[in-house]
Design a protein around this motif. Sequence first.
Motif, PDB file in Angstrom:
ATOM      1  N   UNK A  48      11.896  13.909   1.124  1.00 28.32           N
ATOM      2  CA  UNK A  48      10.686  13.094   1.103  1.00 28.32           C
ATOM      3  C   UNK A  48      10.668  12.010   2.174  1.00 28.32           C
ATOM      4  N   UNK A  49      11.710  11.959   3.013  1.00 28.29           N
ATOM      5  CA  UNK A  49      11.806  10.900   4.015  1.00 28.29           C
ATOM      6  C   UNK A  49      10.661  10.983   5.017  1.00 28.29           C
ATOM      7  N   UNK A  50      10.267  12.189   5.397  1.00 25.62           N
ATOM      8  CA  UNK A  50       9.157  12.352   6.334  1.00 25.62           C
ATOM      9  C   UNK A  50       7.849  11.832   5.766  1.00 25.62           C
ATOM     10  N   UNK A  51       7.603  12.069   4.481  1.00 23.46           N
ATOM     11  CA  UNK A  51       6.371  11.576   3.848  1.00 23.46           C
ATOM     12  C   UNK A  51       6.375  10.055   3.758  1.00 23.46           C
ATOM     13  N   UNK A  52       7.513   9.496   3.410  1.00 23.51           N
ATOM     14  CA  UNK A  52       7.613   8.035   3.338  1.00 23.51           C
ATOM     15  C   UNK A  52       7.440   7.432   4.728  1.00 23.51           C
ATOM     16  N   UNK A  53       8.048   8.056   5.741  1.00 22.40           N
ATOM     17  CA  UNK A  53       7.898   7.565   7.116  1.00 22.40           C
ATOM     18  C   UNK A  53       6.450   7.632   7.573  1.00 22.40           C
ATOM     19  N   UNK A  54       5.727   8.660   7.138  1.00 24.60           N
ATOM     20  CA  UNK A  54       4.303   8.756   7.484  1.00 24.60           C
ATOM     21  C   UNK A  54       3.538   7.540   6.985  1.00 24.60           C
ATOM     22  N   UNK A  55       3.765   7.167   5.729  1.00 28.81           N
ATOM     23  CA  UNK A  55       3.036   6.040   5.167  1.00 28.81           C
ATOM     24  C   UNK A  55       3.470   4.708   5.780  1.00 28.81           C
ATOM     25  N   UNK A  56       4.708   4.618   6.238  1.00 33.56           N
ATOM     26  CA  UNK A  56       5.203   3.360   6.800  1.00 33.56           C
ATOM     27  C   UNK A  56       4.878   3.234   8.286  1.00 33.56           C
ATOM     28  N   UNK A  57       5.128   4.290   9.061  1.00 32.00           N
ATOM     29  CA  UNK A  57       5.024   4.185  10.520  1.00 32.00           C
ATOM     30  C   UNK A  57       3.956   5.039  11.186  1.00 32.00           C
ATOM     31  N   UNK A  58       3.415   6.023  10.517  1.00 36.57           N
ATOM     32  CA  UNK A  58       2.504   6.932  11.193  1.00 36.57           C
ATOM     33  C   UNK A  58       1.047   6.783  10.840  1.00 36.57           C
ATOM     34  N   UNK A  59       0.793   6.324   9.635  1.00 37.53           N
ATOM     35  CA  UNK A  59      -0.583   6.243   9.153  1.00 37.53           C
ATOM     36  C   UNK A  59      -1.409   5.297  10.020  1.00 37.53           C
ATOM     37  N   UNK A  60      -2.661   5.664  10.336  1.00 32.35           N
ATOM     38  CA  UNK A  60      -3.502   4.790  11.159  1.00 32.35           C
ATOM     39  C   UNK A  60      -3.744   3.439  10.493  1.00 32.35           C
ATOM     40  N   UNK A  61      -3.848   2.433  11.330  1.00 30.51           N
ATOM     41  CA  UNK A  61      -4.134   1.084  10.852  1.00 30.51           C
ATOM     42  C   UNK A  61      -5.613   1.012  10.489  1.00 30.51           C
ATOM     43  N   UNK A  62      -5.959   0.393   9.360  1.00 29.93           N
ATOM     44  CA  UNK A  62      -7.386   0.269   9.013  1.00 29.93           C
ATOM     45  C   UNK A  62      -8.148  -0.472  10.105  1.00 29.93           C
ATOM     46  N   UNK A  63      -9.397  -0.064  10.331  1.00 33.61           N
ATOM     47  CA  UNK A  63     -10.191  -0.674  11.395  1.00 33.61           C
ATOM     48  C   UNK A  63     -10.592  -2.107  11.069  1.00 33.61           C
ATOM     49  N   UNK A  64     -10.751  -2.429   9.802  1.00 30.97           N
ATOM     50  CA  UNK A  64     -11.107  -3.786   9.396  1.00 30.97           C
ATOM     51  C   UNK A  64      -9.879  -4.415   8.746  1.00 30.97           C
ATOM     52  N   UNK A  65      -9.334  -5.480   9.355  1.00 29.21           N
ATOM     53  CA  UNK A  65      -8.181  -6.132   8.730  1.00 29.21           C
ATOM     54  C   UNK A  65      -8.536  -6.676   7.359  1.00 29.21           C
ATOM     55  N   UNK A  66      -7.560  -6.746   6.491  1.00 32.39           N
ATOM     56  CA  UNK A  66      -7.808  -7.203   5.130  1.00 32.39           C
ATOM     57  C   UNK A  66      -8.343  -8.624   5.103  1.00 32.39           C
ATOM     58  N   UNK A  67      -7.922  -9.444   6.031  1.00 31.16           N
ATOM     59  CA  UNK A  67      -8.369 -10.838   6.039  1.00 31.16           C
ATOM     60  C   UNK A  67      -9.800 -10.994   6.540  1.00 31.16           C
ATOM     61  N   UNK A  68     -10.330  -9.975   7.228  1.00 35.02           N
ATOM     62  CA  UNK A  68     -11.676 -10.075   7.791  1.00 35.02           C
ATOM     63  C   UNK A  68     -12.748  -9.575   6.833  1.00 35.02           C
ATOM     64  N   UNK A  69     -12.353  -9.073   5.698  1.00 38.58           N
ATOM     65  CA  UNK A  69     -13.350  -8.597   4.737  1.00 38.58           C
ATOM     66  C   UNK A  69     -14.091  -9.776   4.128  1.00 38.58           C
ATOM     67  N   UNK A  70     -15.360  -9.582   3.785  1.00 45.26           N
ATOM     68  CA  UNK A  70     -16.118 -10.688   3.194  1.00 45.26           C
ATOM     69  C   UNK A  70     -15.503 -11.137   1.868  1.00 45.26           C
ATOM     70  N   UNK A  71     -15.553 -12.420   1.669  1.00 47.55           N
ATOM     71  CA  UNK A  71     -14.976 -13.004   0.463  1.00 47.55           C
ATOM     72  C   UNK A  71     -16.115 -13.453  -0.442  1.00 47.55           C
ATOM     73  N   UNK A  72     -16.009 -13.160  -1.719  1.00 45.57           N
ATOM     74  CA  UNK A  72     -17.023 -13.586  -2.679  1.00 45.57           C
ATOM     75  C   UNK A  72     -16.943 -15.091  -2.867  1.00 45.57           C
ATOM     76  N   UNK A  73     -18.087 -15.742  -2.832  1.00 51.28           N
ATOM     77  CA  UNK A  73     -18.157 -17.184  -3.055  1.00 51.28           C
ATOM     78  C   UNK A  73     -18.958 -17.410  -4.326  1.00 51.28           C
ATOM     79  N   UNK A  74     -18.394 -18.184  -5.218  1.00 52.48           N
ATOM     80  CA  UNK A  74     -19.090 -18.493  -6.468  1.00 52.48           C
ATOM     81  C   UNK A  74     -20.355 -19.289  -6.168  1.00 52.48           C
ATOM     82  N   UNK A  75     -21.412 -19.141  -6.978  1.00 56.91           N
ATOM     83  CA  UNK A  75     -22.674 -19.839  -6.706  1.00 56.91           C
ATOM     84  C   UNK A  75     -22.522 -21.358  -6.611  1.00 56.91           C
TER      85      UNK A  75
END
Length: 96
Positions: A48-75
Amino acid sequence: MAQVFALLLLLDVALVLIALVDCLRADESAIRTAPWTAWMFAILLISPIGAIAWFVKGRPVPSVPLRARPVFVAPDDNPEFLKSLAAALDERDPDR
């Protein structure tokens, strides 16, 4: 002992299948560190090392960084909502 071995084998097969499907669906130009065919061979042959390596080093980086997503603001923290609320109150009761 046989049940533990069967469970580990089932987890390995599931991880390999998920990695294969993820690799097949990925855009080849976005895959990191190696070409698509190399990742397919690694996932299939080095289990399973190849599958784990895929998720760690091979998988494409998401186009929108997690910090750039809109944040909900309470009213009550939203200045635009508070301005519209004040305008609505002034409209209802101008003597306020």
